[in-house]
Design an enzyme around this catalytic site. Structure first.
Site, PDB file in Angstrom:
ATOM      1  CG  ASP A   1       1.162  -9.586   4.788  1.00 21.96           C
ATOM      2  OD1 ASP A   1       1.102 -10.121   5.910  1.00 21.96           O
ATOM      3  OD2 ASP A   1       0.481  -8.595   4.455  1.00 21.96           O
TER       4      ASP A   1
ATOM      5  CB  THR B   1       5.136  -6.560   4.020  1.00 22.71           C
ATOM      6  OG1 THR B   1       4.039  -7.465   4.235  1.00 22.71           O
ATOM      7  CG2 THR B   1       5.862  -7.025   2.783  1.00 22.71           C
TER       8      THR B   1
ATOM      9  N   GLY C   1       0.820  -1.218   0.000  1.00 21.04           N
ATOM     10  CA  GLY C   1       0.000   0.000   0.000  1.00 21.04           C
ATOM     11  C   GLY C   1       0.848   1.260   0.000  1.00 21.04           C
TER      12      GLY C   1
ATOM     13  CG  MET D   1      -1.846 -11.622  10.779  1.00 24.48           C
ATOM     14  SD  MET D   1      -1.117 -10.032  11.251  1.00 24.48           S
ATOM     15  CE  MET D   1      -2.483  -9.313  12.159  1.00 24.48           C
TER      16      MET D   1
ATOM     17  NE  ARG E   1     -11.513 -26.544  23.129  1.00 21.46           N
ATOM     18  CZ  ARG E   1     -11.490 -26.635  24.455  1.00 21.46           C
ATOM     19  NH1 ARG E   1     -10.661 -25.882  25.149  1.00 21.46           N
ATOM     20  NH2 ARG E   1     -12.281 -27.470  25.081  1.00 21.46           N
TER      21      ARG E   1
HETATM   22  O1  F6P Z   1       0.110  -6.510   6.063  1.00 17.90           O
HETATM   23  C1  F6P Z   1       0.434  -6.937   7.337  1.00 17.90           C
HETATM   24  C2  F6P Z   1      -0.781  -7.404   8.091  1.00 17.90           C
HETATM   25  O2  F6P Z   1      -0.379  -7.782   9.382  1.00 17.90           O
HETATM   26  C3  F6P Z   1      -1.567  -8.531   7.418  1.00 17.90           C
HETATM   27  O3  F6P Z   1      -0.953  -9.775   7.575  1.00 17.90           O
HETATM   28  C4  F6P Z   1      -2.914  -8.391   8.081  1.00 17.90           C
HETATM   29  O4  F6P Z   1      -3.928  -8.882   7.263  1.00 17.90           O
HETATM   30  C5  F6P Z   1      -3.031  -6.903   8.262  1.00 17.90           C
HETATM   31  O5  F6P Z   1      -1.730  -6.378   8.214  1.00 17.90           O
HETATM   32  C6  F6P Z   1      -3.677  -6.469   9.550  1.00 17.90           C
HETATM   33  O6  F6P Z   1      -3.772  -5.079   9.531  1.00 17.90           O
HETATM   34  P1  F6P Z   1      -4.195  -4.164  10.761  1.00 17.90           P
HETATM   35  O7  F6P Z   1      -3.017  -4.106  11.698  1.00 17.90           O
HETATM   36  O8  F6P Z   1      -4.464  -2.845  10.134  1.00 17.90           O
HETATM   37  O9  F6P Z   1      -5.359  -4.824  11.411  1.00 17.90           O
END
Ligand code: F6P
Length: 359
Positions: free
Chosen positions: A143, A141, A120, A185, A277
């Site tokens: 991700d 990131t 972004g 995540m 769980r």
């Molecule tokens: O891009 C990093 C990340 O942690 C993603 O893995 C997750 O979907 C998102 O950001 C969560 O974002 P926020 O902290 O804005 O909830």
């Protein structure tokens, strides 16, 4: 610097991650020590340039932060100057403040800018670069979904955090004869899920790139029960989806993924006949002290970013490719999301280890 650059700004945009402070520290240390620069810290991403929140960073300010998570500059997701939202009384107005960014950068005397960002933030960065802002970018990131770089700052730490959680869950899963579903995540990419699952000995890993069949996942779990191992660890990426279904959102209006763990836990309990769980790891993966890998990567990226500024090589992102730090156009990094190839070595390694990917 020989090219007349005297003052360099630095900002961290989007979500935070471990390793940002190590990069800021390296820019300040080498910027002052080698290039005789003044380094200005811009607060909370591009918002700091809209509001002119900036301060000089000296060596004292970066002492002892190499091991600290988060960012001393603050970060926000709401900093897009092209769609900047401001409250006017009861109303929220969306404005284009990109012109202010250029004007304020010039008023602050910034000759160049270092931007640490993910997808972004780098989209914004590329547009500002096209408008003439002299800048270089550093990928960060958890991700790991930016193209053009093998890895971004923060990913390694997040994988290790998830792996350690899996390590700890094994014993309780075994004692109680339970299935533990761990939601990790990663947004639309399965890198954290796949790597932490392989490293943490998961039995099933479900990632966004491979729409899964819950029956296939259950086959693996019931197969283990038949072999005398009535417990399993299932890793599910937040963006994973079952065949024929859409992603699960915890907040669809704000595109916040989440809830897939809970959803499949109920299905697994039914089809595998084992108590199940769920653990949602969430922001734990974004916190904590960066690993040595992320500290070294952040430092290498930062030093290379300064080299690019010294060369006047703007509009580039530093990247790690085959263990070498290089510069690539920012547009290459954001052209498409880097996702797991379902047919590549990582996925086939998981399956060769007997892990079910739900296909
Ligand atoms: O891009 C990093 C990340 O942690 C993603 O893995 C997750 O979907 C998102 O950001 C969560 O974002 P926020 O902290 O804005 O909830």
């Amino acid at each position: 610097m020989a090219n007349g650059v005297k003052r360099v700004g630095i900002l961290t945009g989007g979500g935070d991650c471990p390793g940002l402070n190590a990069a800021i520290r390296a820019v300040v240390k080498a910027g002052i020590g080698i290039y005789n620069l003044e380094i200005y810290g811009i607060e909370t991403g591009f918002e700091g340039l809209i509001k002119k929140y900036a301060r000089p960073l000296n060596l004292e300010e970066v002492r002892g932060i190499v091991n600290k998570g988060g960012t001393i500059l603050g970060a926000t997701r709401r900093h897009d100057p092209f769609h900047y939202q401001e409250r006017a009384g009861e109303e929220i107005k969306t404005m284009d403040r990109s012109g202010d960014i250029l004007q304020h950068a010039s008023e602050l005397g910034l000759d160049a800018l270092v931007v640490l960002g993910g997808d972004g933030t780098l989209r914004i960065t590329e547009r500002l670069s096209q408008m003439g802002l002299p800048l270089v970018a550093i990928p960060k990131t958890i991700d790991n979904d930016l193209s053009g770089t093998d890895v971004a700052i923060g990913f390694n730490t997040a994988v290790i955090t998830a792996m350690e959680a899996l390590d700890k869950l094994h014993s309780t899963a075994e004692s109680h004869h339970r299935v533990m579903v761990v939601e990790v995540m990663g947004n639309k990419a399965g890198w954290i899920g796949l790597e932490s699952g392989i490293a943490g000995g998961a039995d099933v890993i479900l990632i966004p790139e491979i729409p899964f069949s819950i029956e296939k996942a259950c086959e693996k779990i019931t197969g283990r029960t038949k072999l005398g191992r009535p417990f399993s660890i299932v890793v599910v990426s937040e963006g994973a989806k079952a065949l024929g279904r859409e992603e699960t959102y915890i907040d669809p209006k704000r595109y916040r993924l989440g809830g897939i763990g809970q959803q499949i836990a109920a299905e697994i309990e039914k089809c595998a006949g084992l108590e199940t769980r769920v653990l949602v790891l969430g922001h734990l993966q974004r916190g904590g002290s960066p690993t040595s890998f992320d500290r070294v990567l952040a430092s290498r990226f930062a030093i290379h970013a300064l080299r690019l500024i010294a060369q006047g090589n703007f509009g580039k992102m530093v990247a790690l490719r085959n263990a070498e730090v290089q510069a690539i156009p920012i547009e290459t990094a954001i052209a498409s999301l880097k996702t797991v190839d379902p047919n590549d070595d990582l996925a086939s390694t998981a399956e060769a280890l007997g892990i079910s990917l739900g296909r």
